[in-house]
Scaffold this motif. Sequence first.
Motif, mmCIF file in Angstrom:
data_model
loop_
_atom_site.group_PDB
_atom_site.id
_atom_site.type_symbol
_atom_site.label_atom_id
_atom_site.label_comp_id
_atom_site.label_asym_id
_atom_site.label_seq_id
_atom_site.Cartn_x
_atom_site.Cartn_y
_atom_site.Cartn_z
ATOM 1 N N VAL A 41 0.768 -1.190 -0.220
ATOM 2 C CA VAL A 41 0.109 0.124 -0.185
ATOM 3 C C VAL A 41 1.122 1.050 0.201
ATOM 4 C CG1 VAL A 41 -1.956 1.646 0.855
ATOM 5 C CG2 VAL A 41 -1.833 -1.322 1.028
ATOM 6 N N ILE A 42 0.529 2.391 -0.979
ATOM 7 C CA ILE A 42 1.427 3.046 -1.810
ATOM 8 C C ILE A 42 0.819 4.461 -1.397
ATOM 9 C CG2 ILE A 42 3.458 4.724 -2.422
ATOM 10 C CD1 ILE A 42 3.903 1.562 -3.243
ATOM 11 N N PRO A 43 0.021 6.004 -0.035
ATOM 12 C CA PRO A 43 -0.094 6.486 -0.374
ATOM 13 C C PRO A 43 0.470 7.905 -1.329
ATOM 14 C CG PRO A 43 -0.216 5.677 1.772
ATOM 15 C CD PRO A 43 0.591 4.453 1.150
ATOM 16 N N ALA A 44 -0.076 8.216 -2.120
ATOM 17 C CA ALA A 44 0.420 9.546 -2.740
ATOM 18 C C ALA A 44 -0.450 10.664 -2.865
ATOM 19 C CB ALA A 44 0.605 8.985 -4.263
ATOM 20 N N TYR A 45 0.615 12.042 -2.266
ATOM 21 C CA TYR A 45 0.200 13.054 -2.164
ATOM 22 C C TYR A 45 0.824 14.159 -3.268
ATOM 23 C CZ TYR A 45 -2.012 18.049 -1.257
ATOM 24 O OH TYR A 45 -2.436 18.728 -1.490
ATOM 25 N N ASN A 46 0.914 14.669 -4.347
ATOM 26 C CA ASN A 46 1.388 15.324 -5.564
ATOM 27 C C ASN A 46 3.038 14.435 -5.721
ATOM 28 O OD1 ASN A 46 -0.003 17.340 -6.103
ATOM 29 N ND2 ASN A 46 -0.063 18.225 -4.032
ATOM 30 N N GLU A 47 2.564 13.121 -6.315
ATOM 31 C CA GLU A 47 3.760 12.755 -6.615
ATOM 32 C C GLU A 47 3.956 12.375 -8.181
ATOM 33 O OE1 GLU A 47 6.485 12.269 -4.042
ATOM 34 O OE2 GLU A 47 5.028 12.102 -1.904
ATOM 35 N N ALA B 41 -6.506 -3.653 -0.453
ATOM 36 C CA ALA B 41 -5.686 -4.819 -0.699
ATOM 37 C C ALA B 41 -6.010 -6.079 -0.640
ATOM 38 C CB ALA B 41 -4.437 -4.704 -0.588
ATOM 39 N N THR B 42 -6.014 -6.925 -1.558
ATOM 40 C CA THR B 42 -6.151 -8.560 -1.147
ATOM 41 C C THR B 42 -5.819 -9.253 -0.722
ATOM 42 O OG1 THR B 42 -6.092 -8.570 -4.243
ATOM 43 C CG2 THR B 42 -7.947 -8.444 -2.794
ATOM 44 N N GLY B 43 -4.155 -8.909 -0.413
ATOM 45 C CA GLY B 43 -2.612 -9.461 -0.237
ATOM 46 C C GLY B 43 -3.566 -10.328 0.760
ATOM 47 N N ASP B 44 -2.380 -11.683 0.833
ATOM 48 C CA ASP B 44 -2.896 -12.745 2.260
ATOM 49 C C ASP B 44 -1.979 -11.881 3.514
ATOM 50 O OD1 ASP B 44 -3.449 -15.514 1.454
ATOM 51 O OD2 ASP B 44 -1.690 -14.925 0.206
ATOM 52 N N CYS B 45 -0.743 -10.569 3.262
ATOM 53 C CA CYS B 45 -0.147 -9.869 4.125
ATOM 54 C C CYS B 45 -0.097 -8.588 3.462
ATOM 55 C CB CYS B 45 1.283 -10.389 4.541
ATOM 56 S SG CYS B 45 2.190 -10.793 3.362
ATOM 57 N N CYS B 46 0.490 -7.194 3.930
ATOM 58 C CA CYS B 46 -0.297 -6.319 3.388
ATOM 59 C C CYS B 46 1.368 -5.215 4.291
ATOM 60 C CB CYS B 46 -1.638 -5.520 3.545
ATOM 61 S SG CYS B 46 -2.489 -6.445 3.262
ATOM 62 N N ALA B 47 1.977 -4.550 2.951
ATOM 63 C CA ALA B 47 2.889 -4.179 3.564
ATOM 64 C C ALA B 47 2.804 -1.810 3.042
ATOM 65 C CB ALA B 47 4.137 -4.311 2.695
ATOM 66 N N VAL B 48 2.816 -1.046 3.912
ATOM 67 C CA VAL B 48 2.736 0.444 3.747
ATOM 68 C C VAL B 48 3.725 1.057 3.784
ATOM 69 C CG1 VAL B 48 1.559 1.838 4.398
ATOM 70 C CG2 VAL B 48 0.671 0.665 4.843
ATOM 71 N N MET B 49 4.261 1.973 2.354
ATOM 72 C CA MET B 49 5.043 2.004 2.378
ATOM 73 C C MET B 49 5.712 3.568 1.018
ATOM 74 S SD MET B 49 7.274 0.684 -0.619
ATOM 75 C CE MET B 49 8.284 1.484 -0.643
ATOM 76 N N ASP B 50 5.967 4.329 2.439
ATOM 77 C CA ASP B 50 5.970 6.114 1.169
ATOM 78 C C ASP B 50 6.565 6.124 0.199
ATOM 79 O OD1 ASP B 50 5.061 6.755 3.305
ATOM 80 O OD2 ASP B 50 7.316 7.872 4.111
ATOM 81 N N CYS B 51 6.032 6.283 -1.289
ATOM 82 C CA CYS B 51 5.616 6.899 -2.415
ATOM 83 C C CYS B 51 6.936 7.103 -2.525
ATOM 84 C CB CYS B 51 4.597 7.441 -2.976
ATOM 85 S SG CYS B 51 4.822 7.815 -4.532
ATOM 86 N N ASP B 52 8.203 7.915 -1.091
ATOM 87 C CA ASP B 52 9.328 8.611 -2.359
ATOM 88 C C ASP B 52 10.139 7.774 -2.332
ATOM 89 O OD1 ASP B 52 9.203 8.636 0.967
ATOM 90 O OD2 ASP B 52 9.057 10.298 0.714
#
Length: 315
Positions: free
Chosen positions: A7-13, A84-95
């Motif tokens: 999962v990658i949040p993006a704001y003005n990227e 997300a549909t995965g068996d596990c979920c990772a969160v990271m920054d878009c930069d």
Amino acid sequence: MAKLSVVIPAYNEEKMIPKTAKVVSSLLAAEGIPYEIVFVNDGSKDGSWQQIEEAARQYPGIVGVQFSRNFGKEAAILAGLANATGDCCAVMDCDLQHPPEILVEMYRLWEDGYEIVEGVKRTRGKESALHRASAGMFYKIMTKTVKIDMSRASDFKLMDRAAVDALLAMPERNTFFRALSSWIGYRTTSVEFDVREREEGESKWSTWSLIKYAVRNIIGFSTAPLQMVTVAGILVFLLAVVLGIQSLYKYFCGHAVEGFTTVILLILIIGSIIMISLGIIGCYIAKIYEEVKGRPRYLISKKINSKEDEKGMPR
């Protein structure tokens, strides 16, 4: 083999999305890890959504979610986890300040049975002295108030599907992902990483925005400020008792009380404490008001992935 959702949040990227999609896709494909990458466009004002659409055409497993407006990073993270549909979920920054190769290490630890793999900062990279000091103060306060060590905490983490479902089941609207993901428990381990320098664009976090973020999350996750109001009231009461005894002593000794300045200062001090206390209570009432209204955390206007056409997906 189990699927990993990133999962990658993006704001003005718009400058970073193409590179992030390429780097993460290539890395996970080379490691033979089934994956999907969920980009959440948090109401960007640039061409971020167009870049997400282009990435979905170029790479398999790209999912794009677009908000109807800017709802903030916390909402973007939750929206990404919900889609997300995965068996596990990772969160990271878009930069890419969160090193993508750490995802592989997190995934292997998850395969070993850990349900939450925390990314903890070994170093914070290049930051201004004011930024570093304000961040340090915030995490010290949060550590004291929520009783969770957050001195090196980050949003960079991997969670098992059970932990993700537990997080999404929480009905509260004012969320603090970094703390809630630790609060839910589960079998946890950590991986250290060095924060990298941003390659393109600039940080969206000013010192003032970090201060507002800190205040909002402290109020949303802890009742410590309300307890501080009580402590301040007790201290003022003790001061009043001491001054009262002093005034009575001088009265019975036949000495006139000359403390006009003292009276004025006491009025100012007590008045200030009352106003600050009312302000703190008002912040909590505002949060209660937001929760009671029950509005959704976010609204999705569009959703796209590499296998489907664009479609409206209000939530």
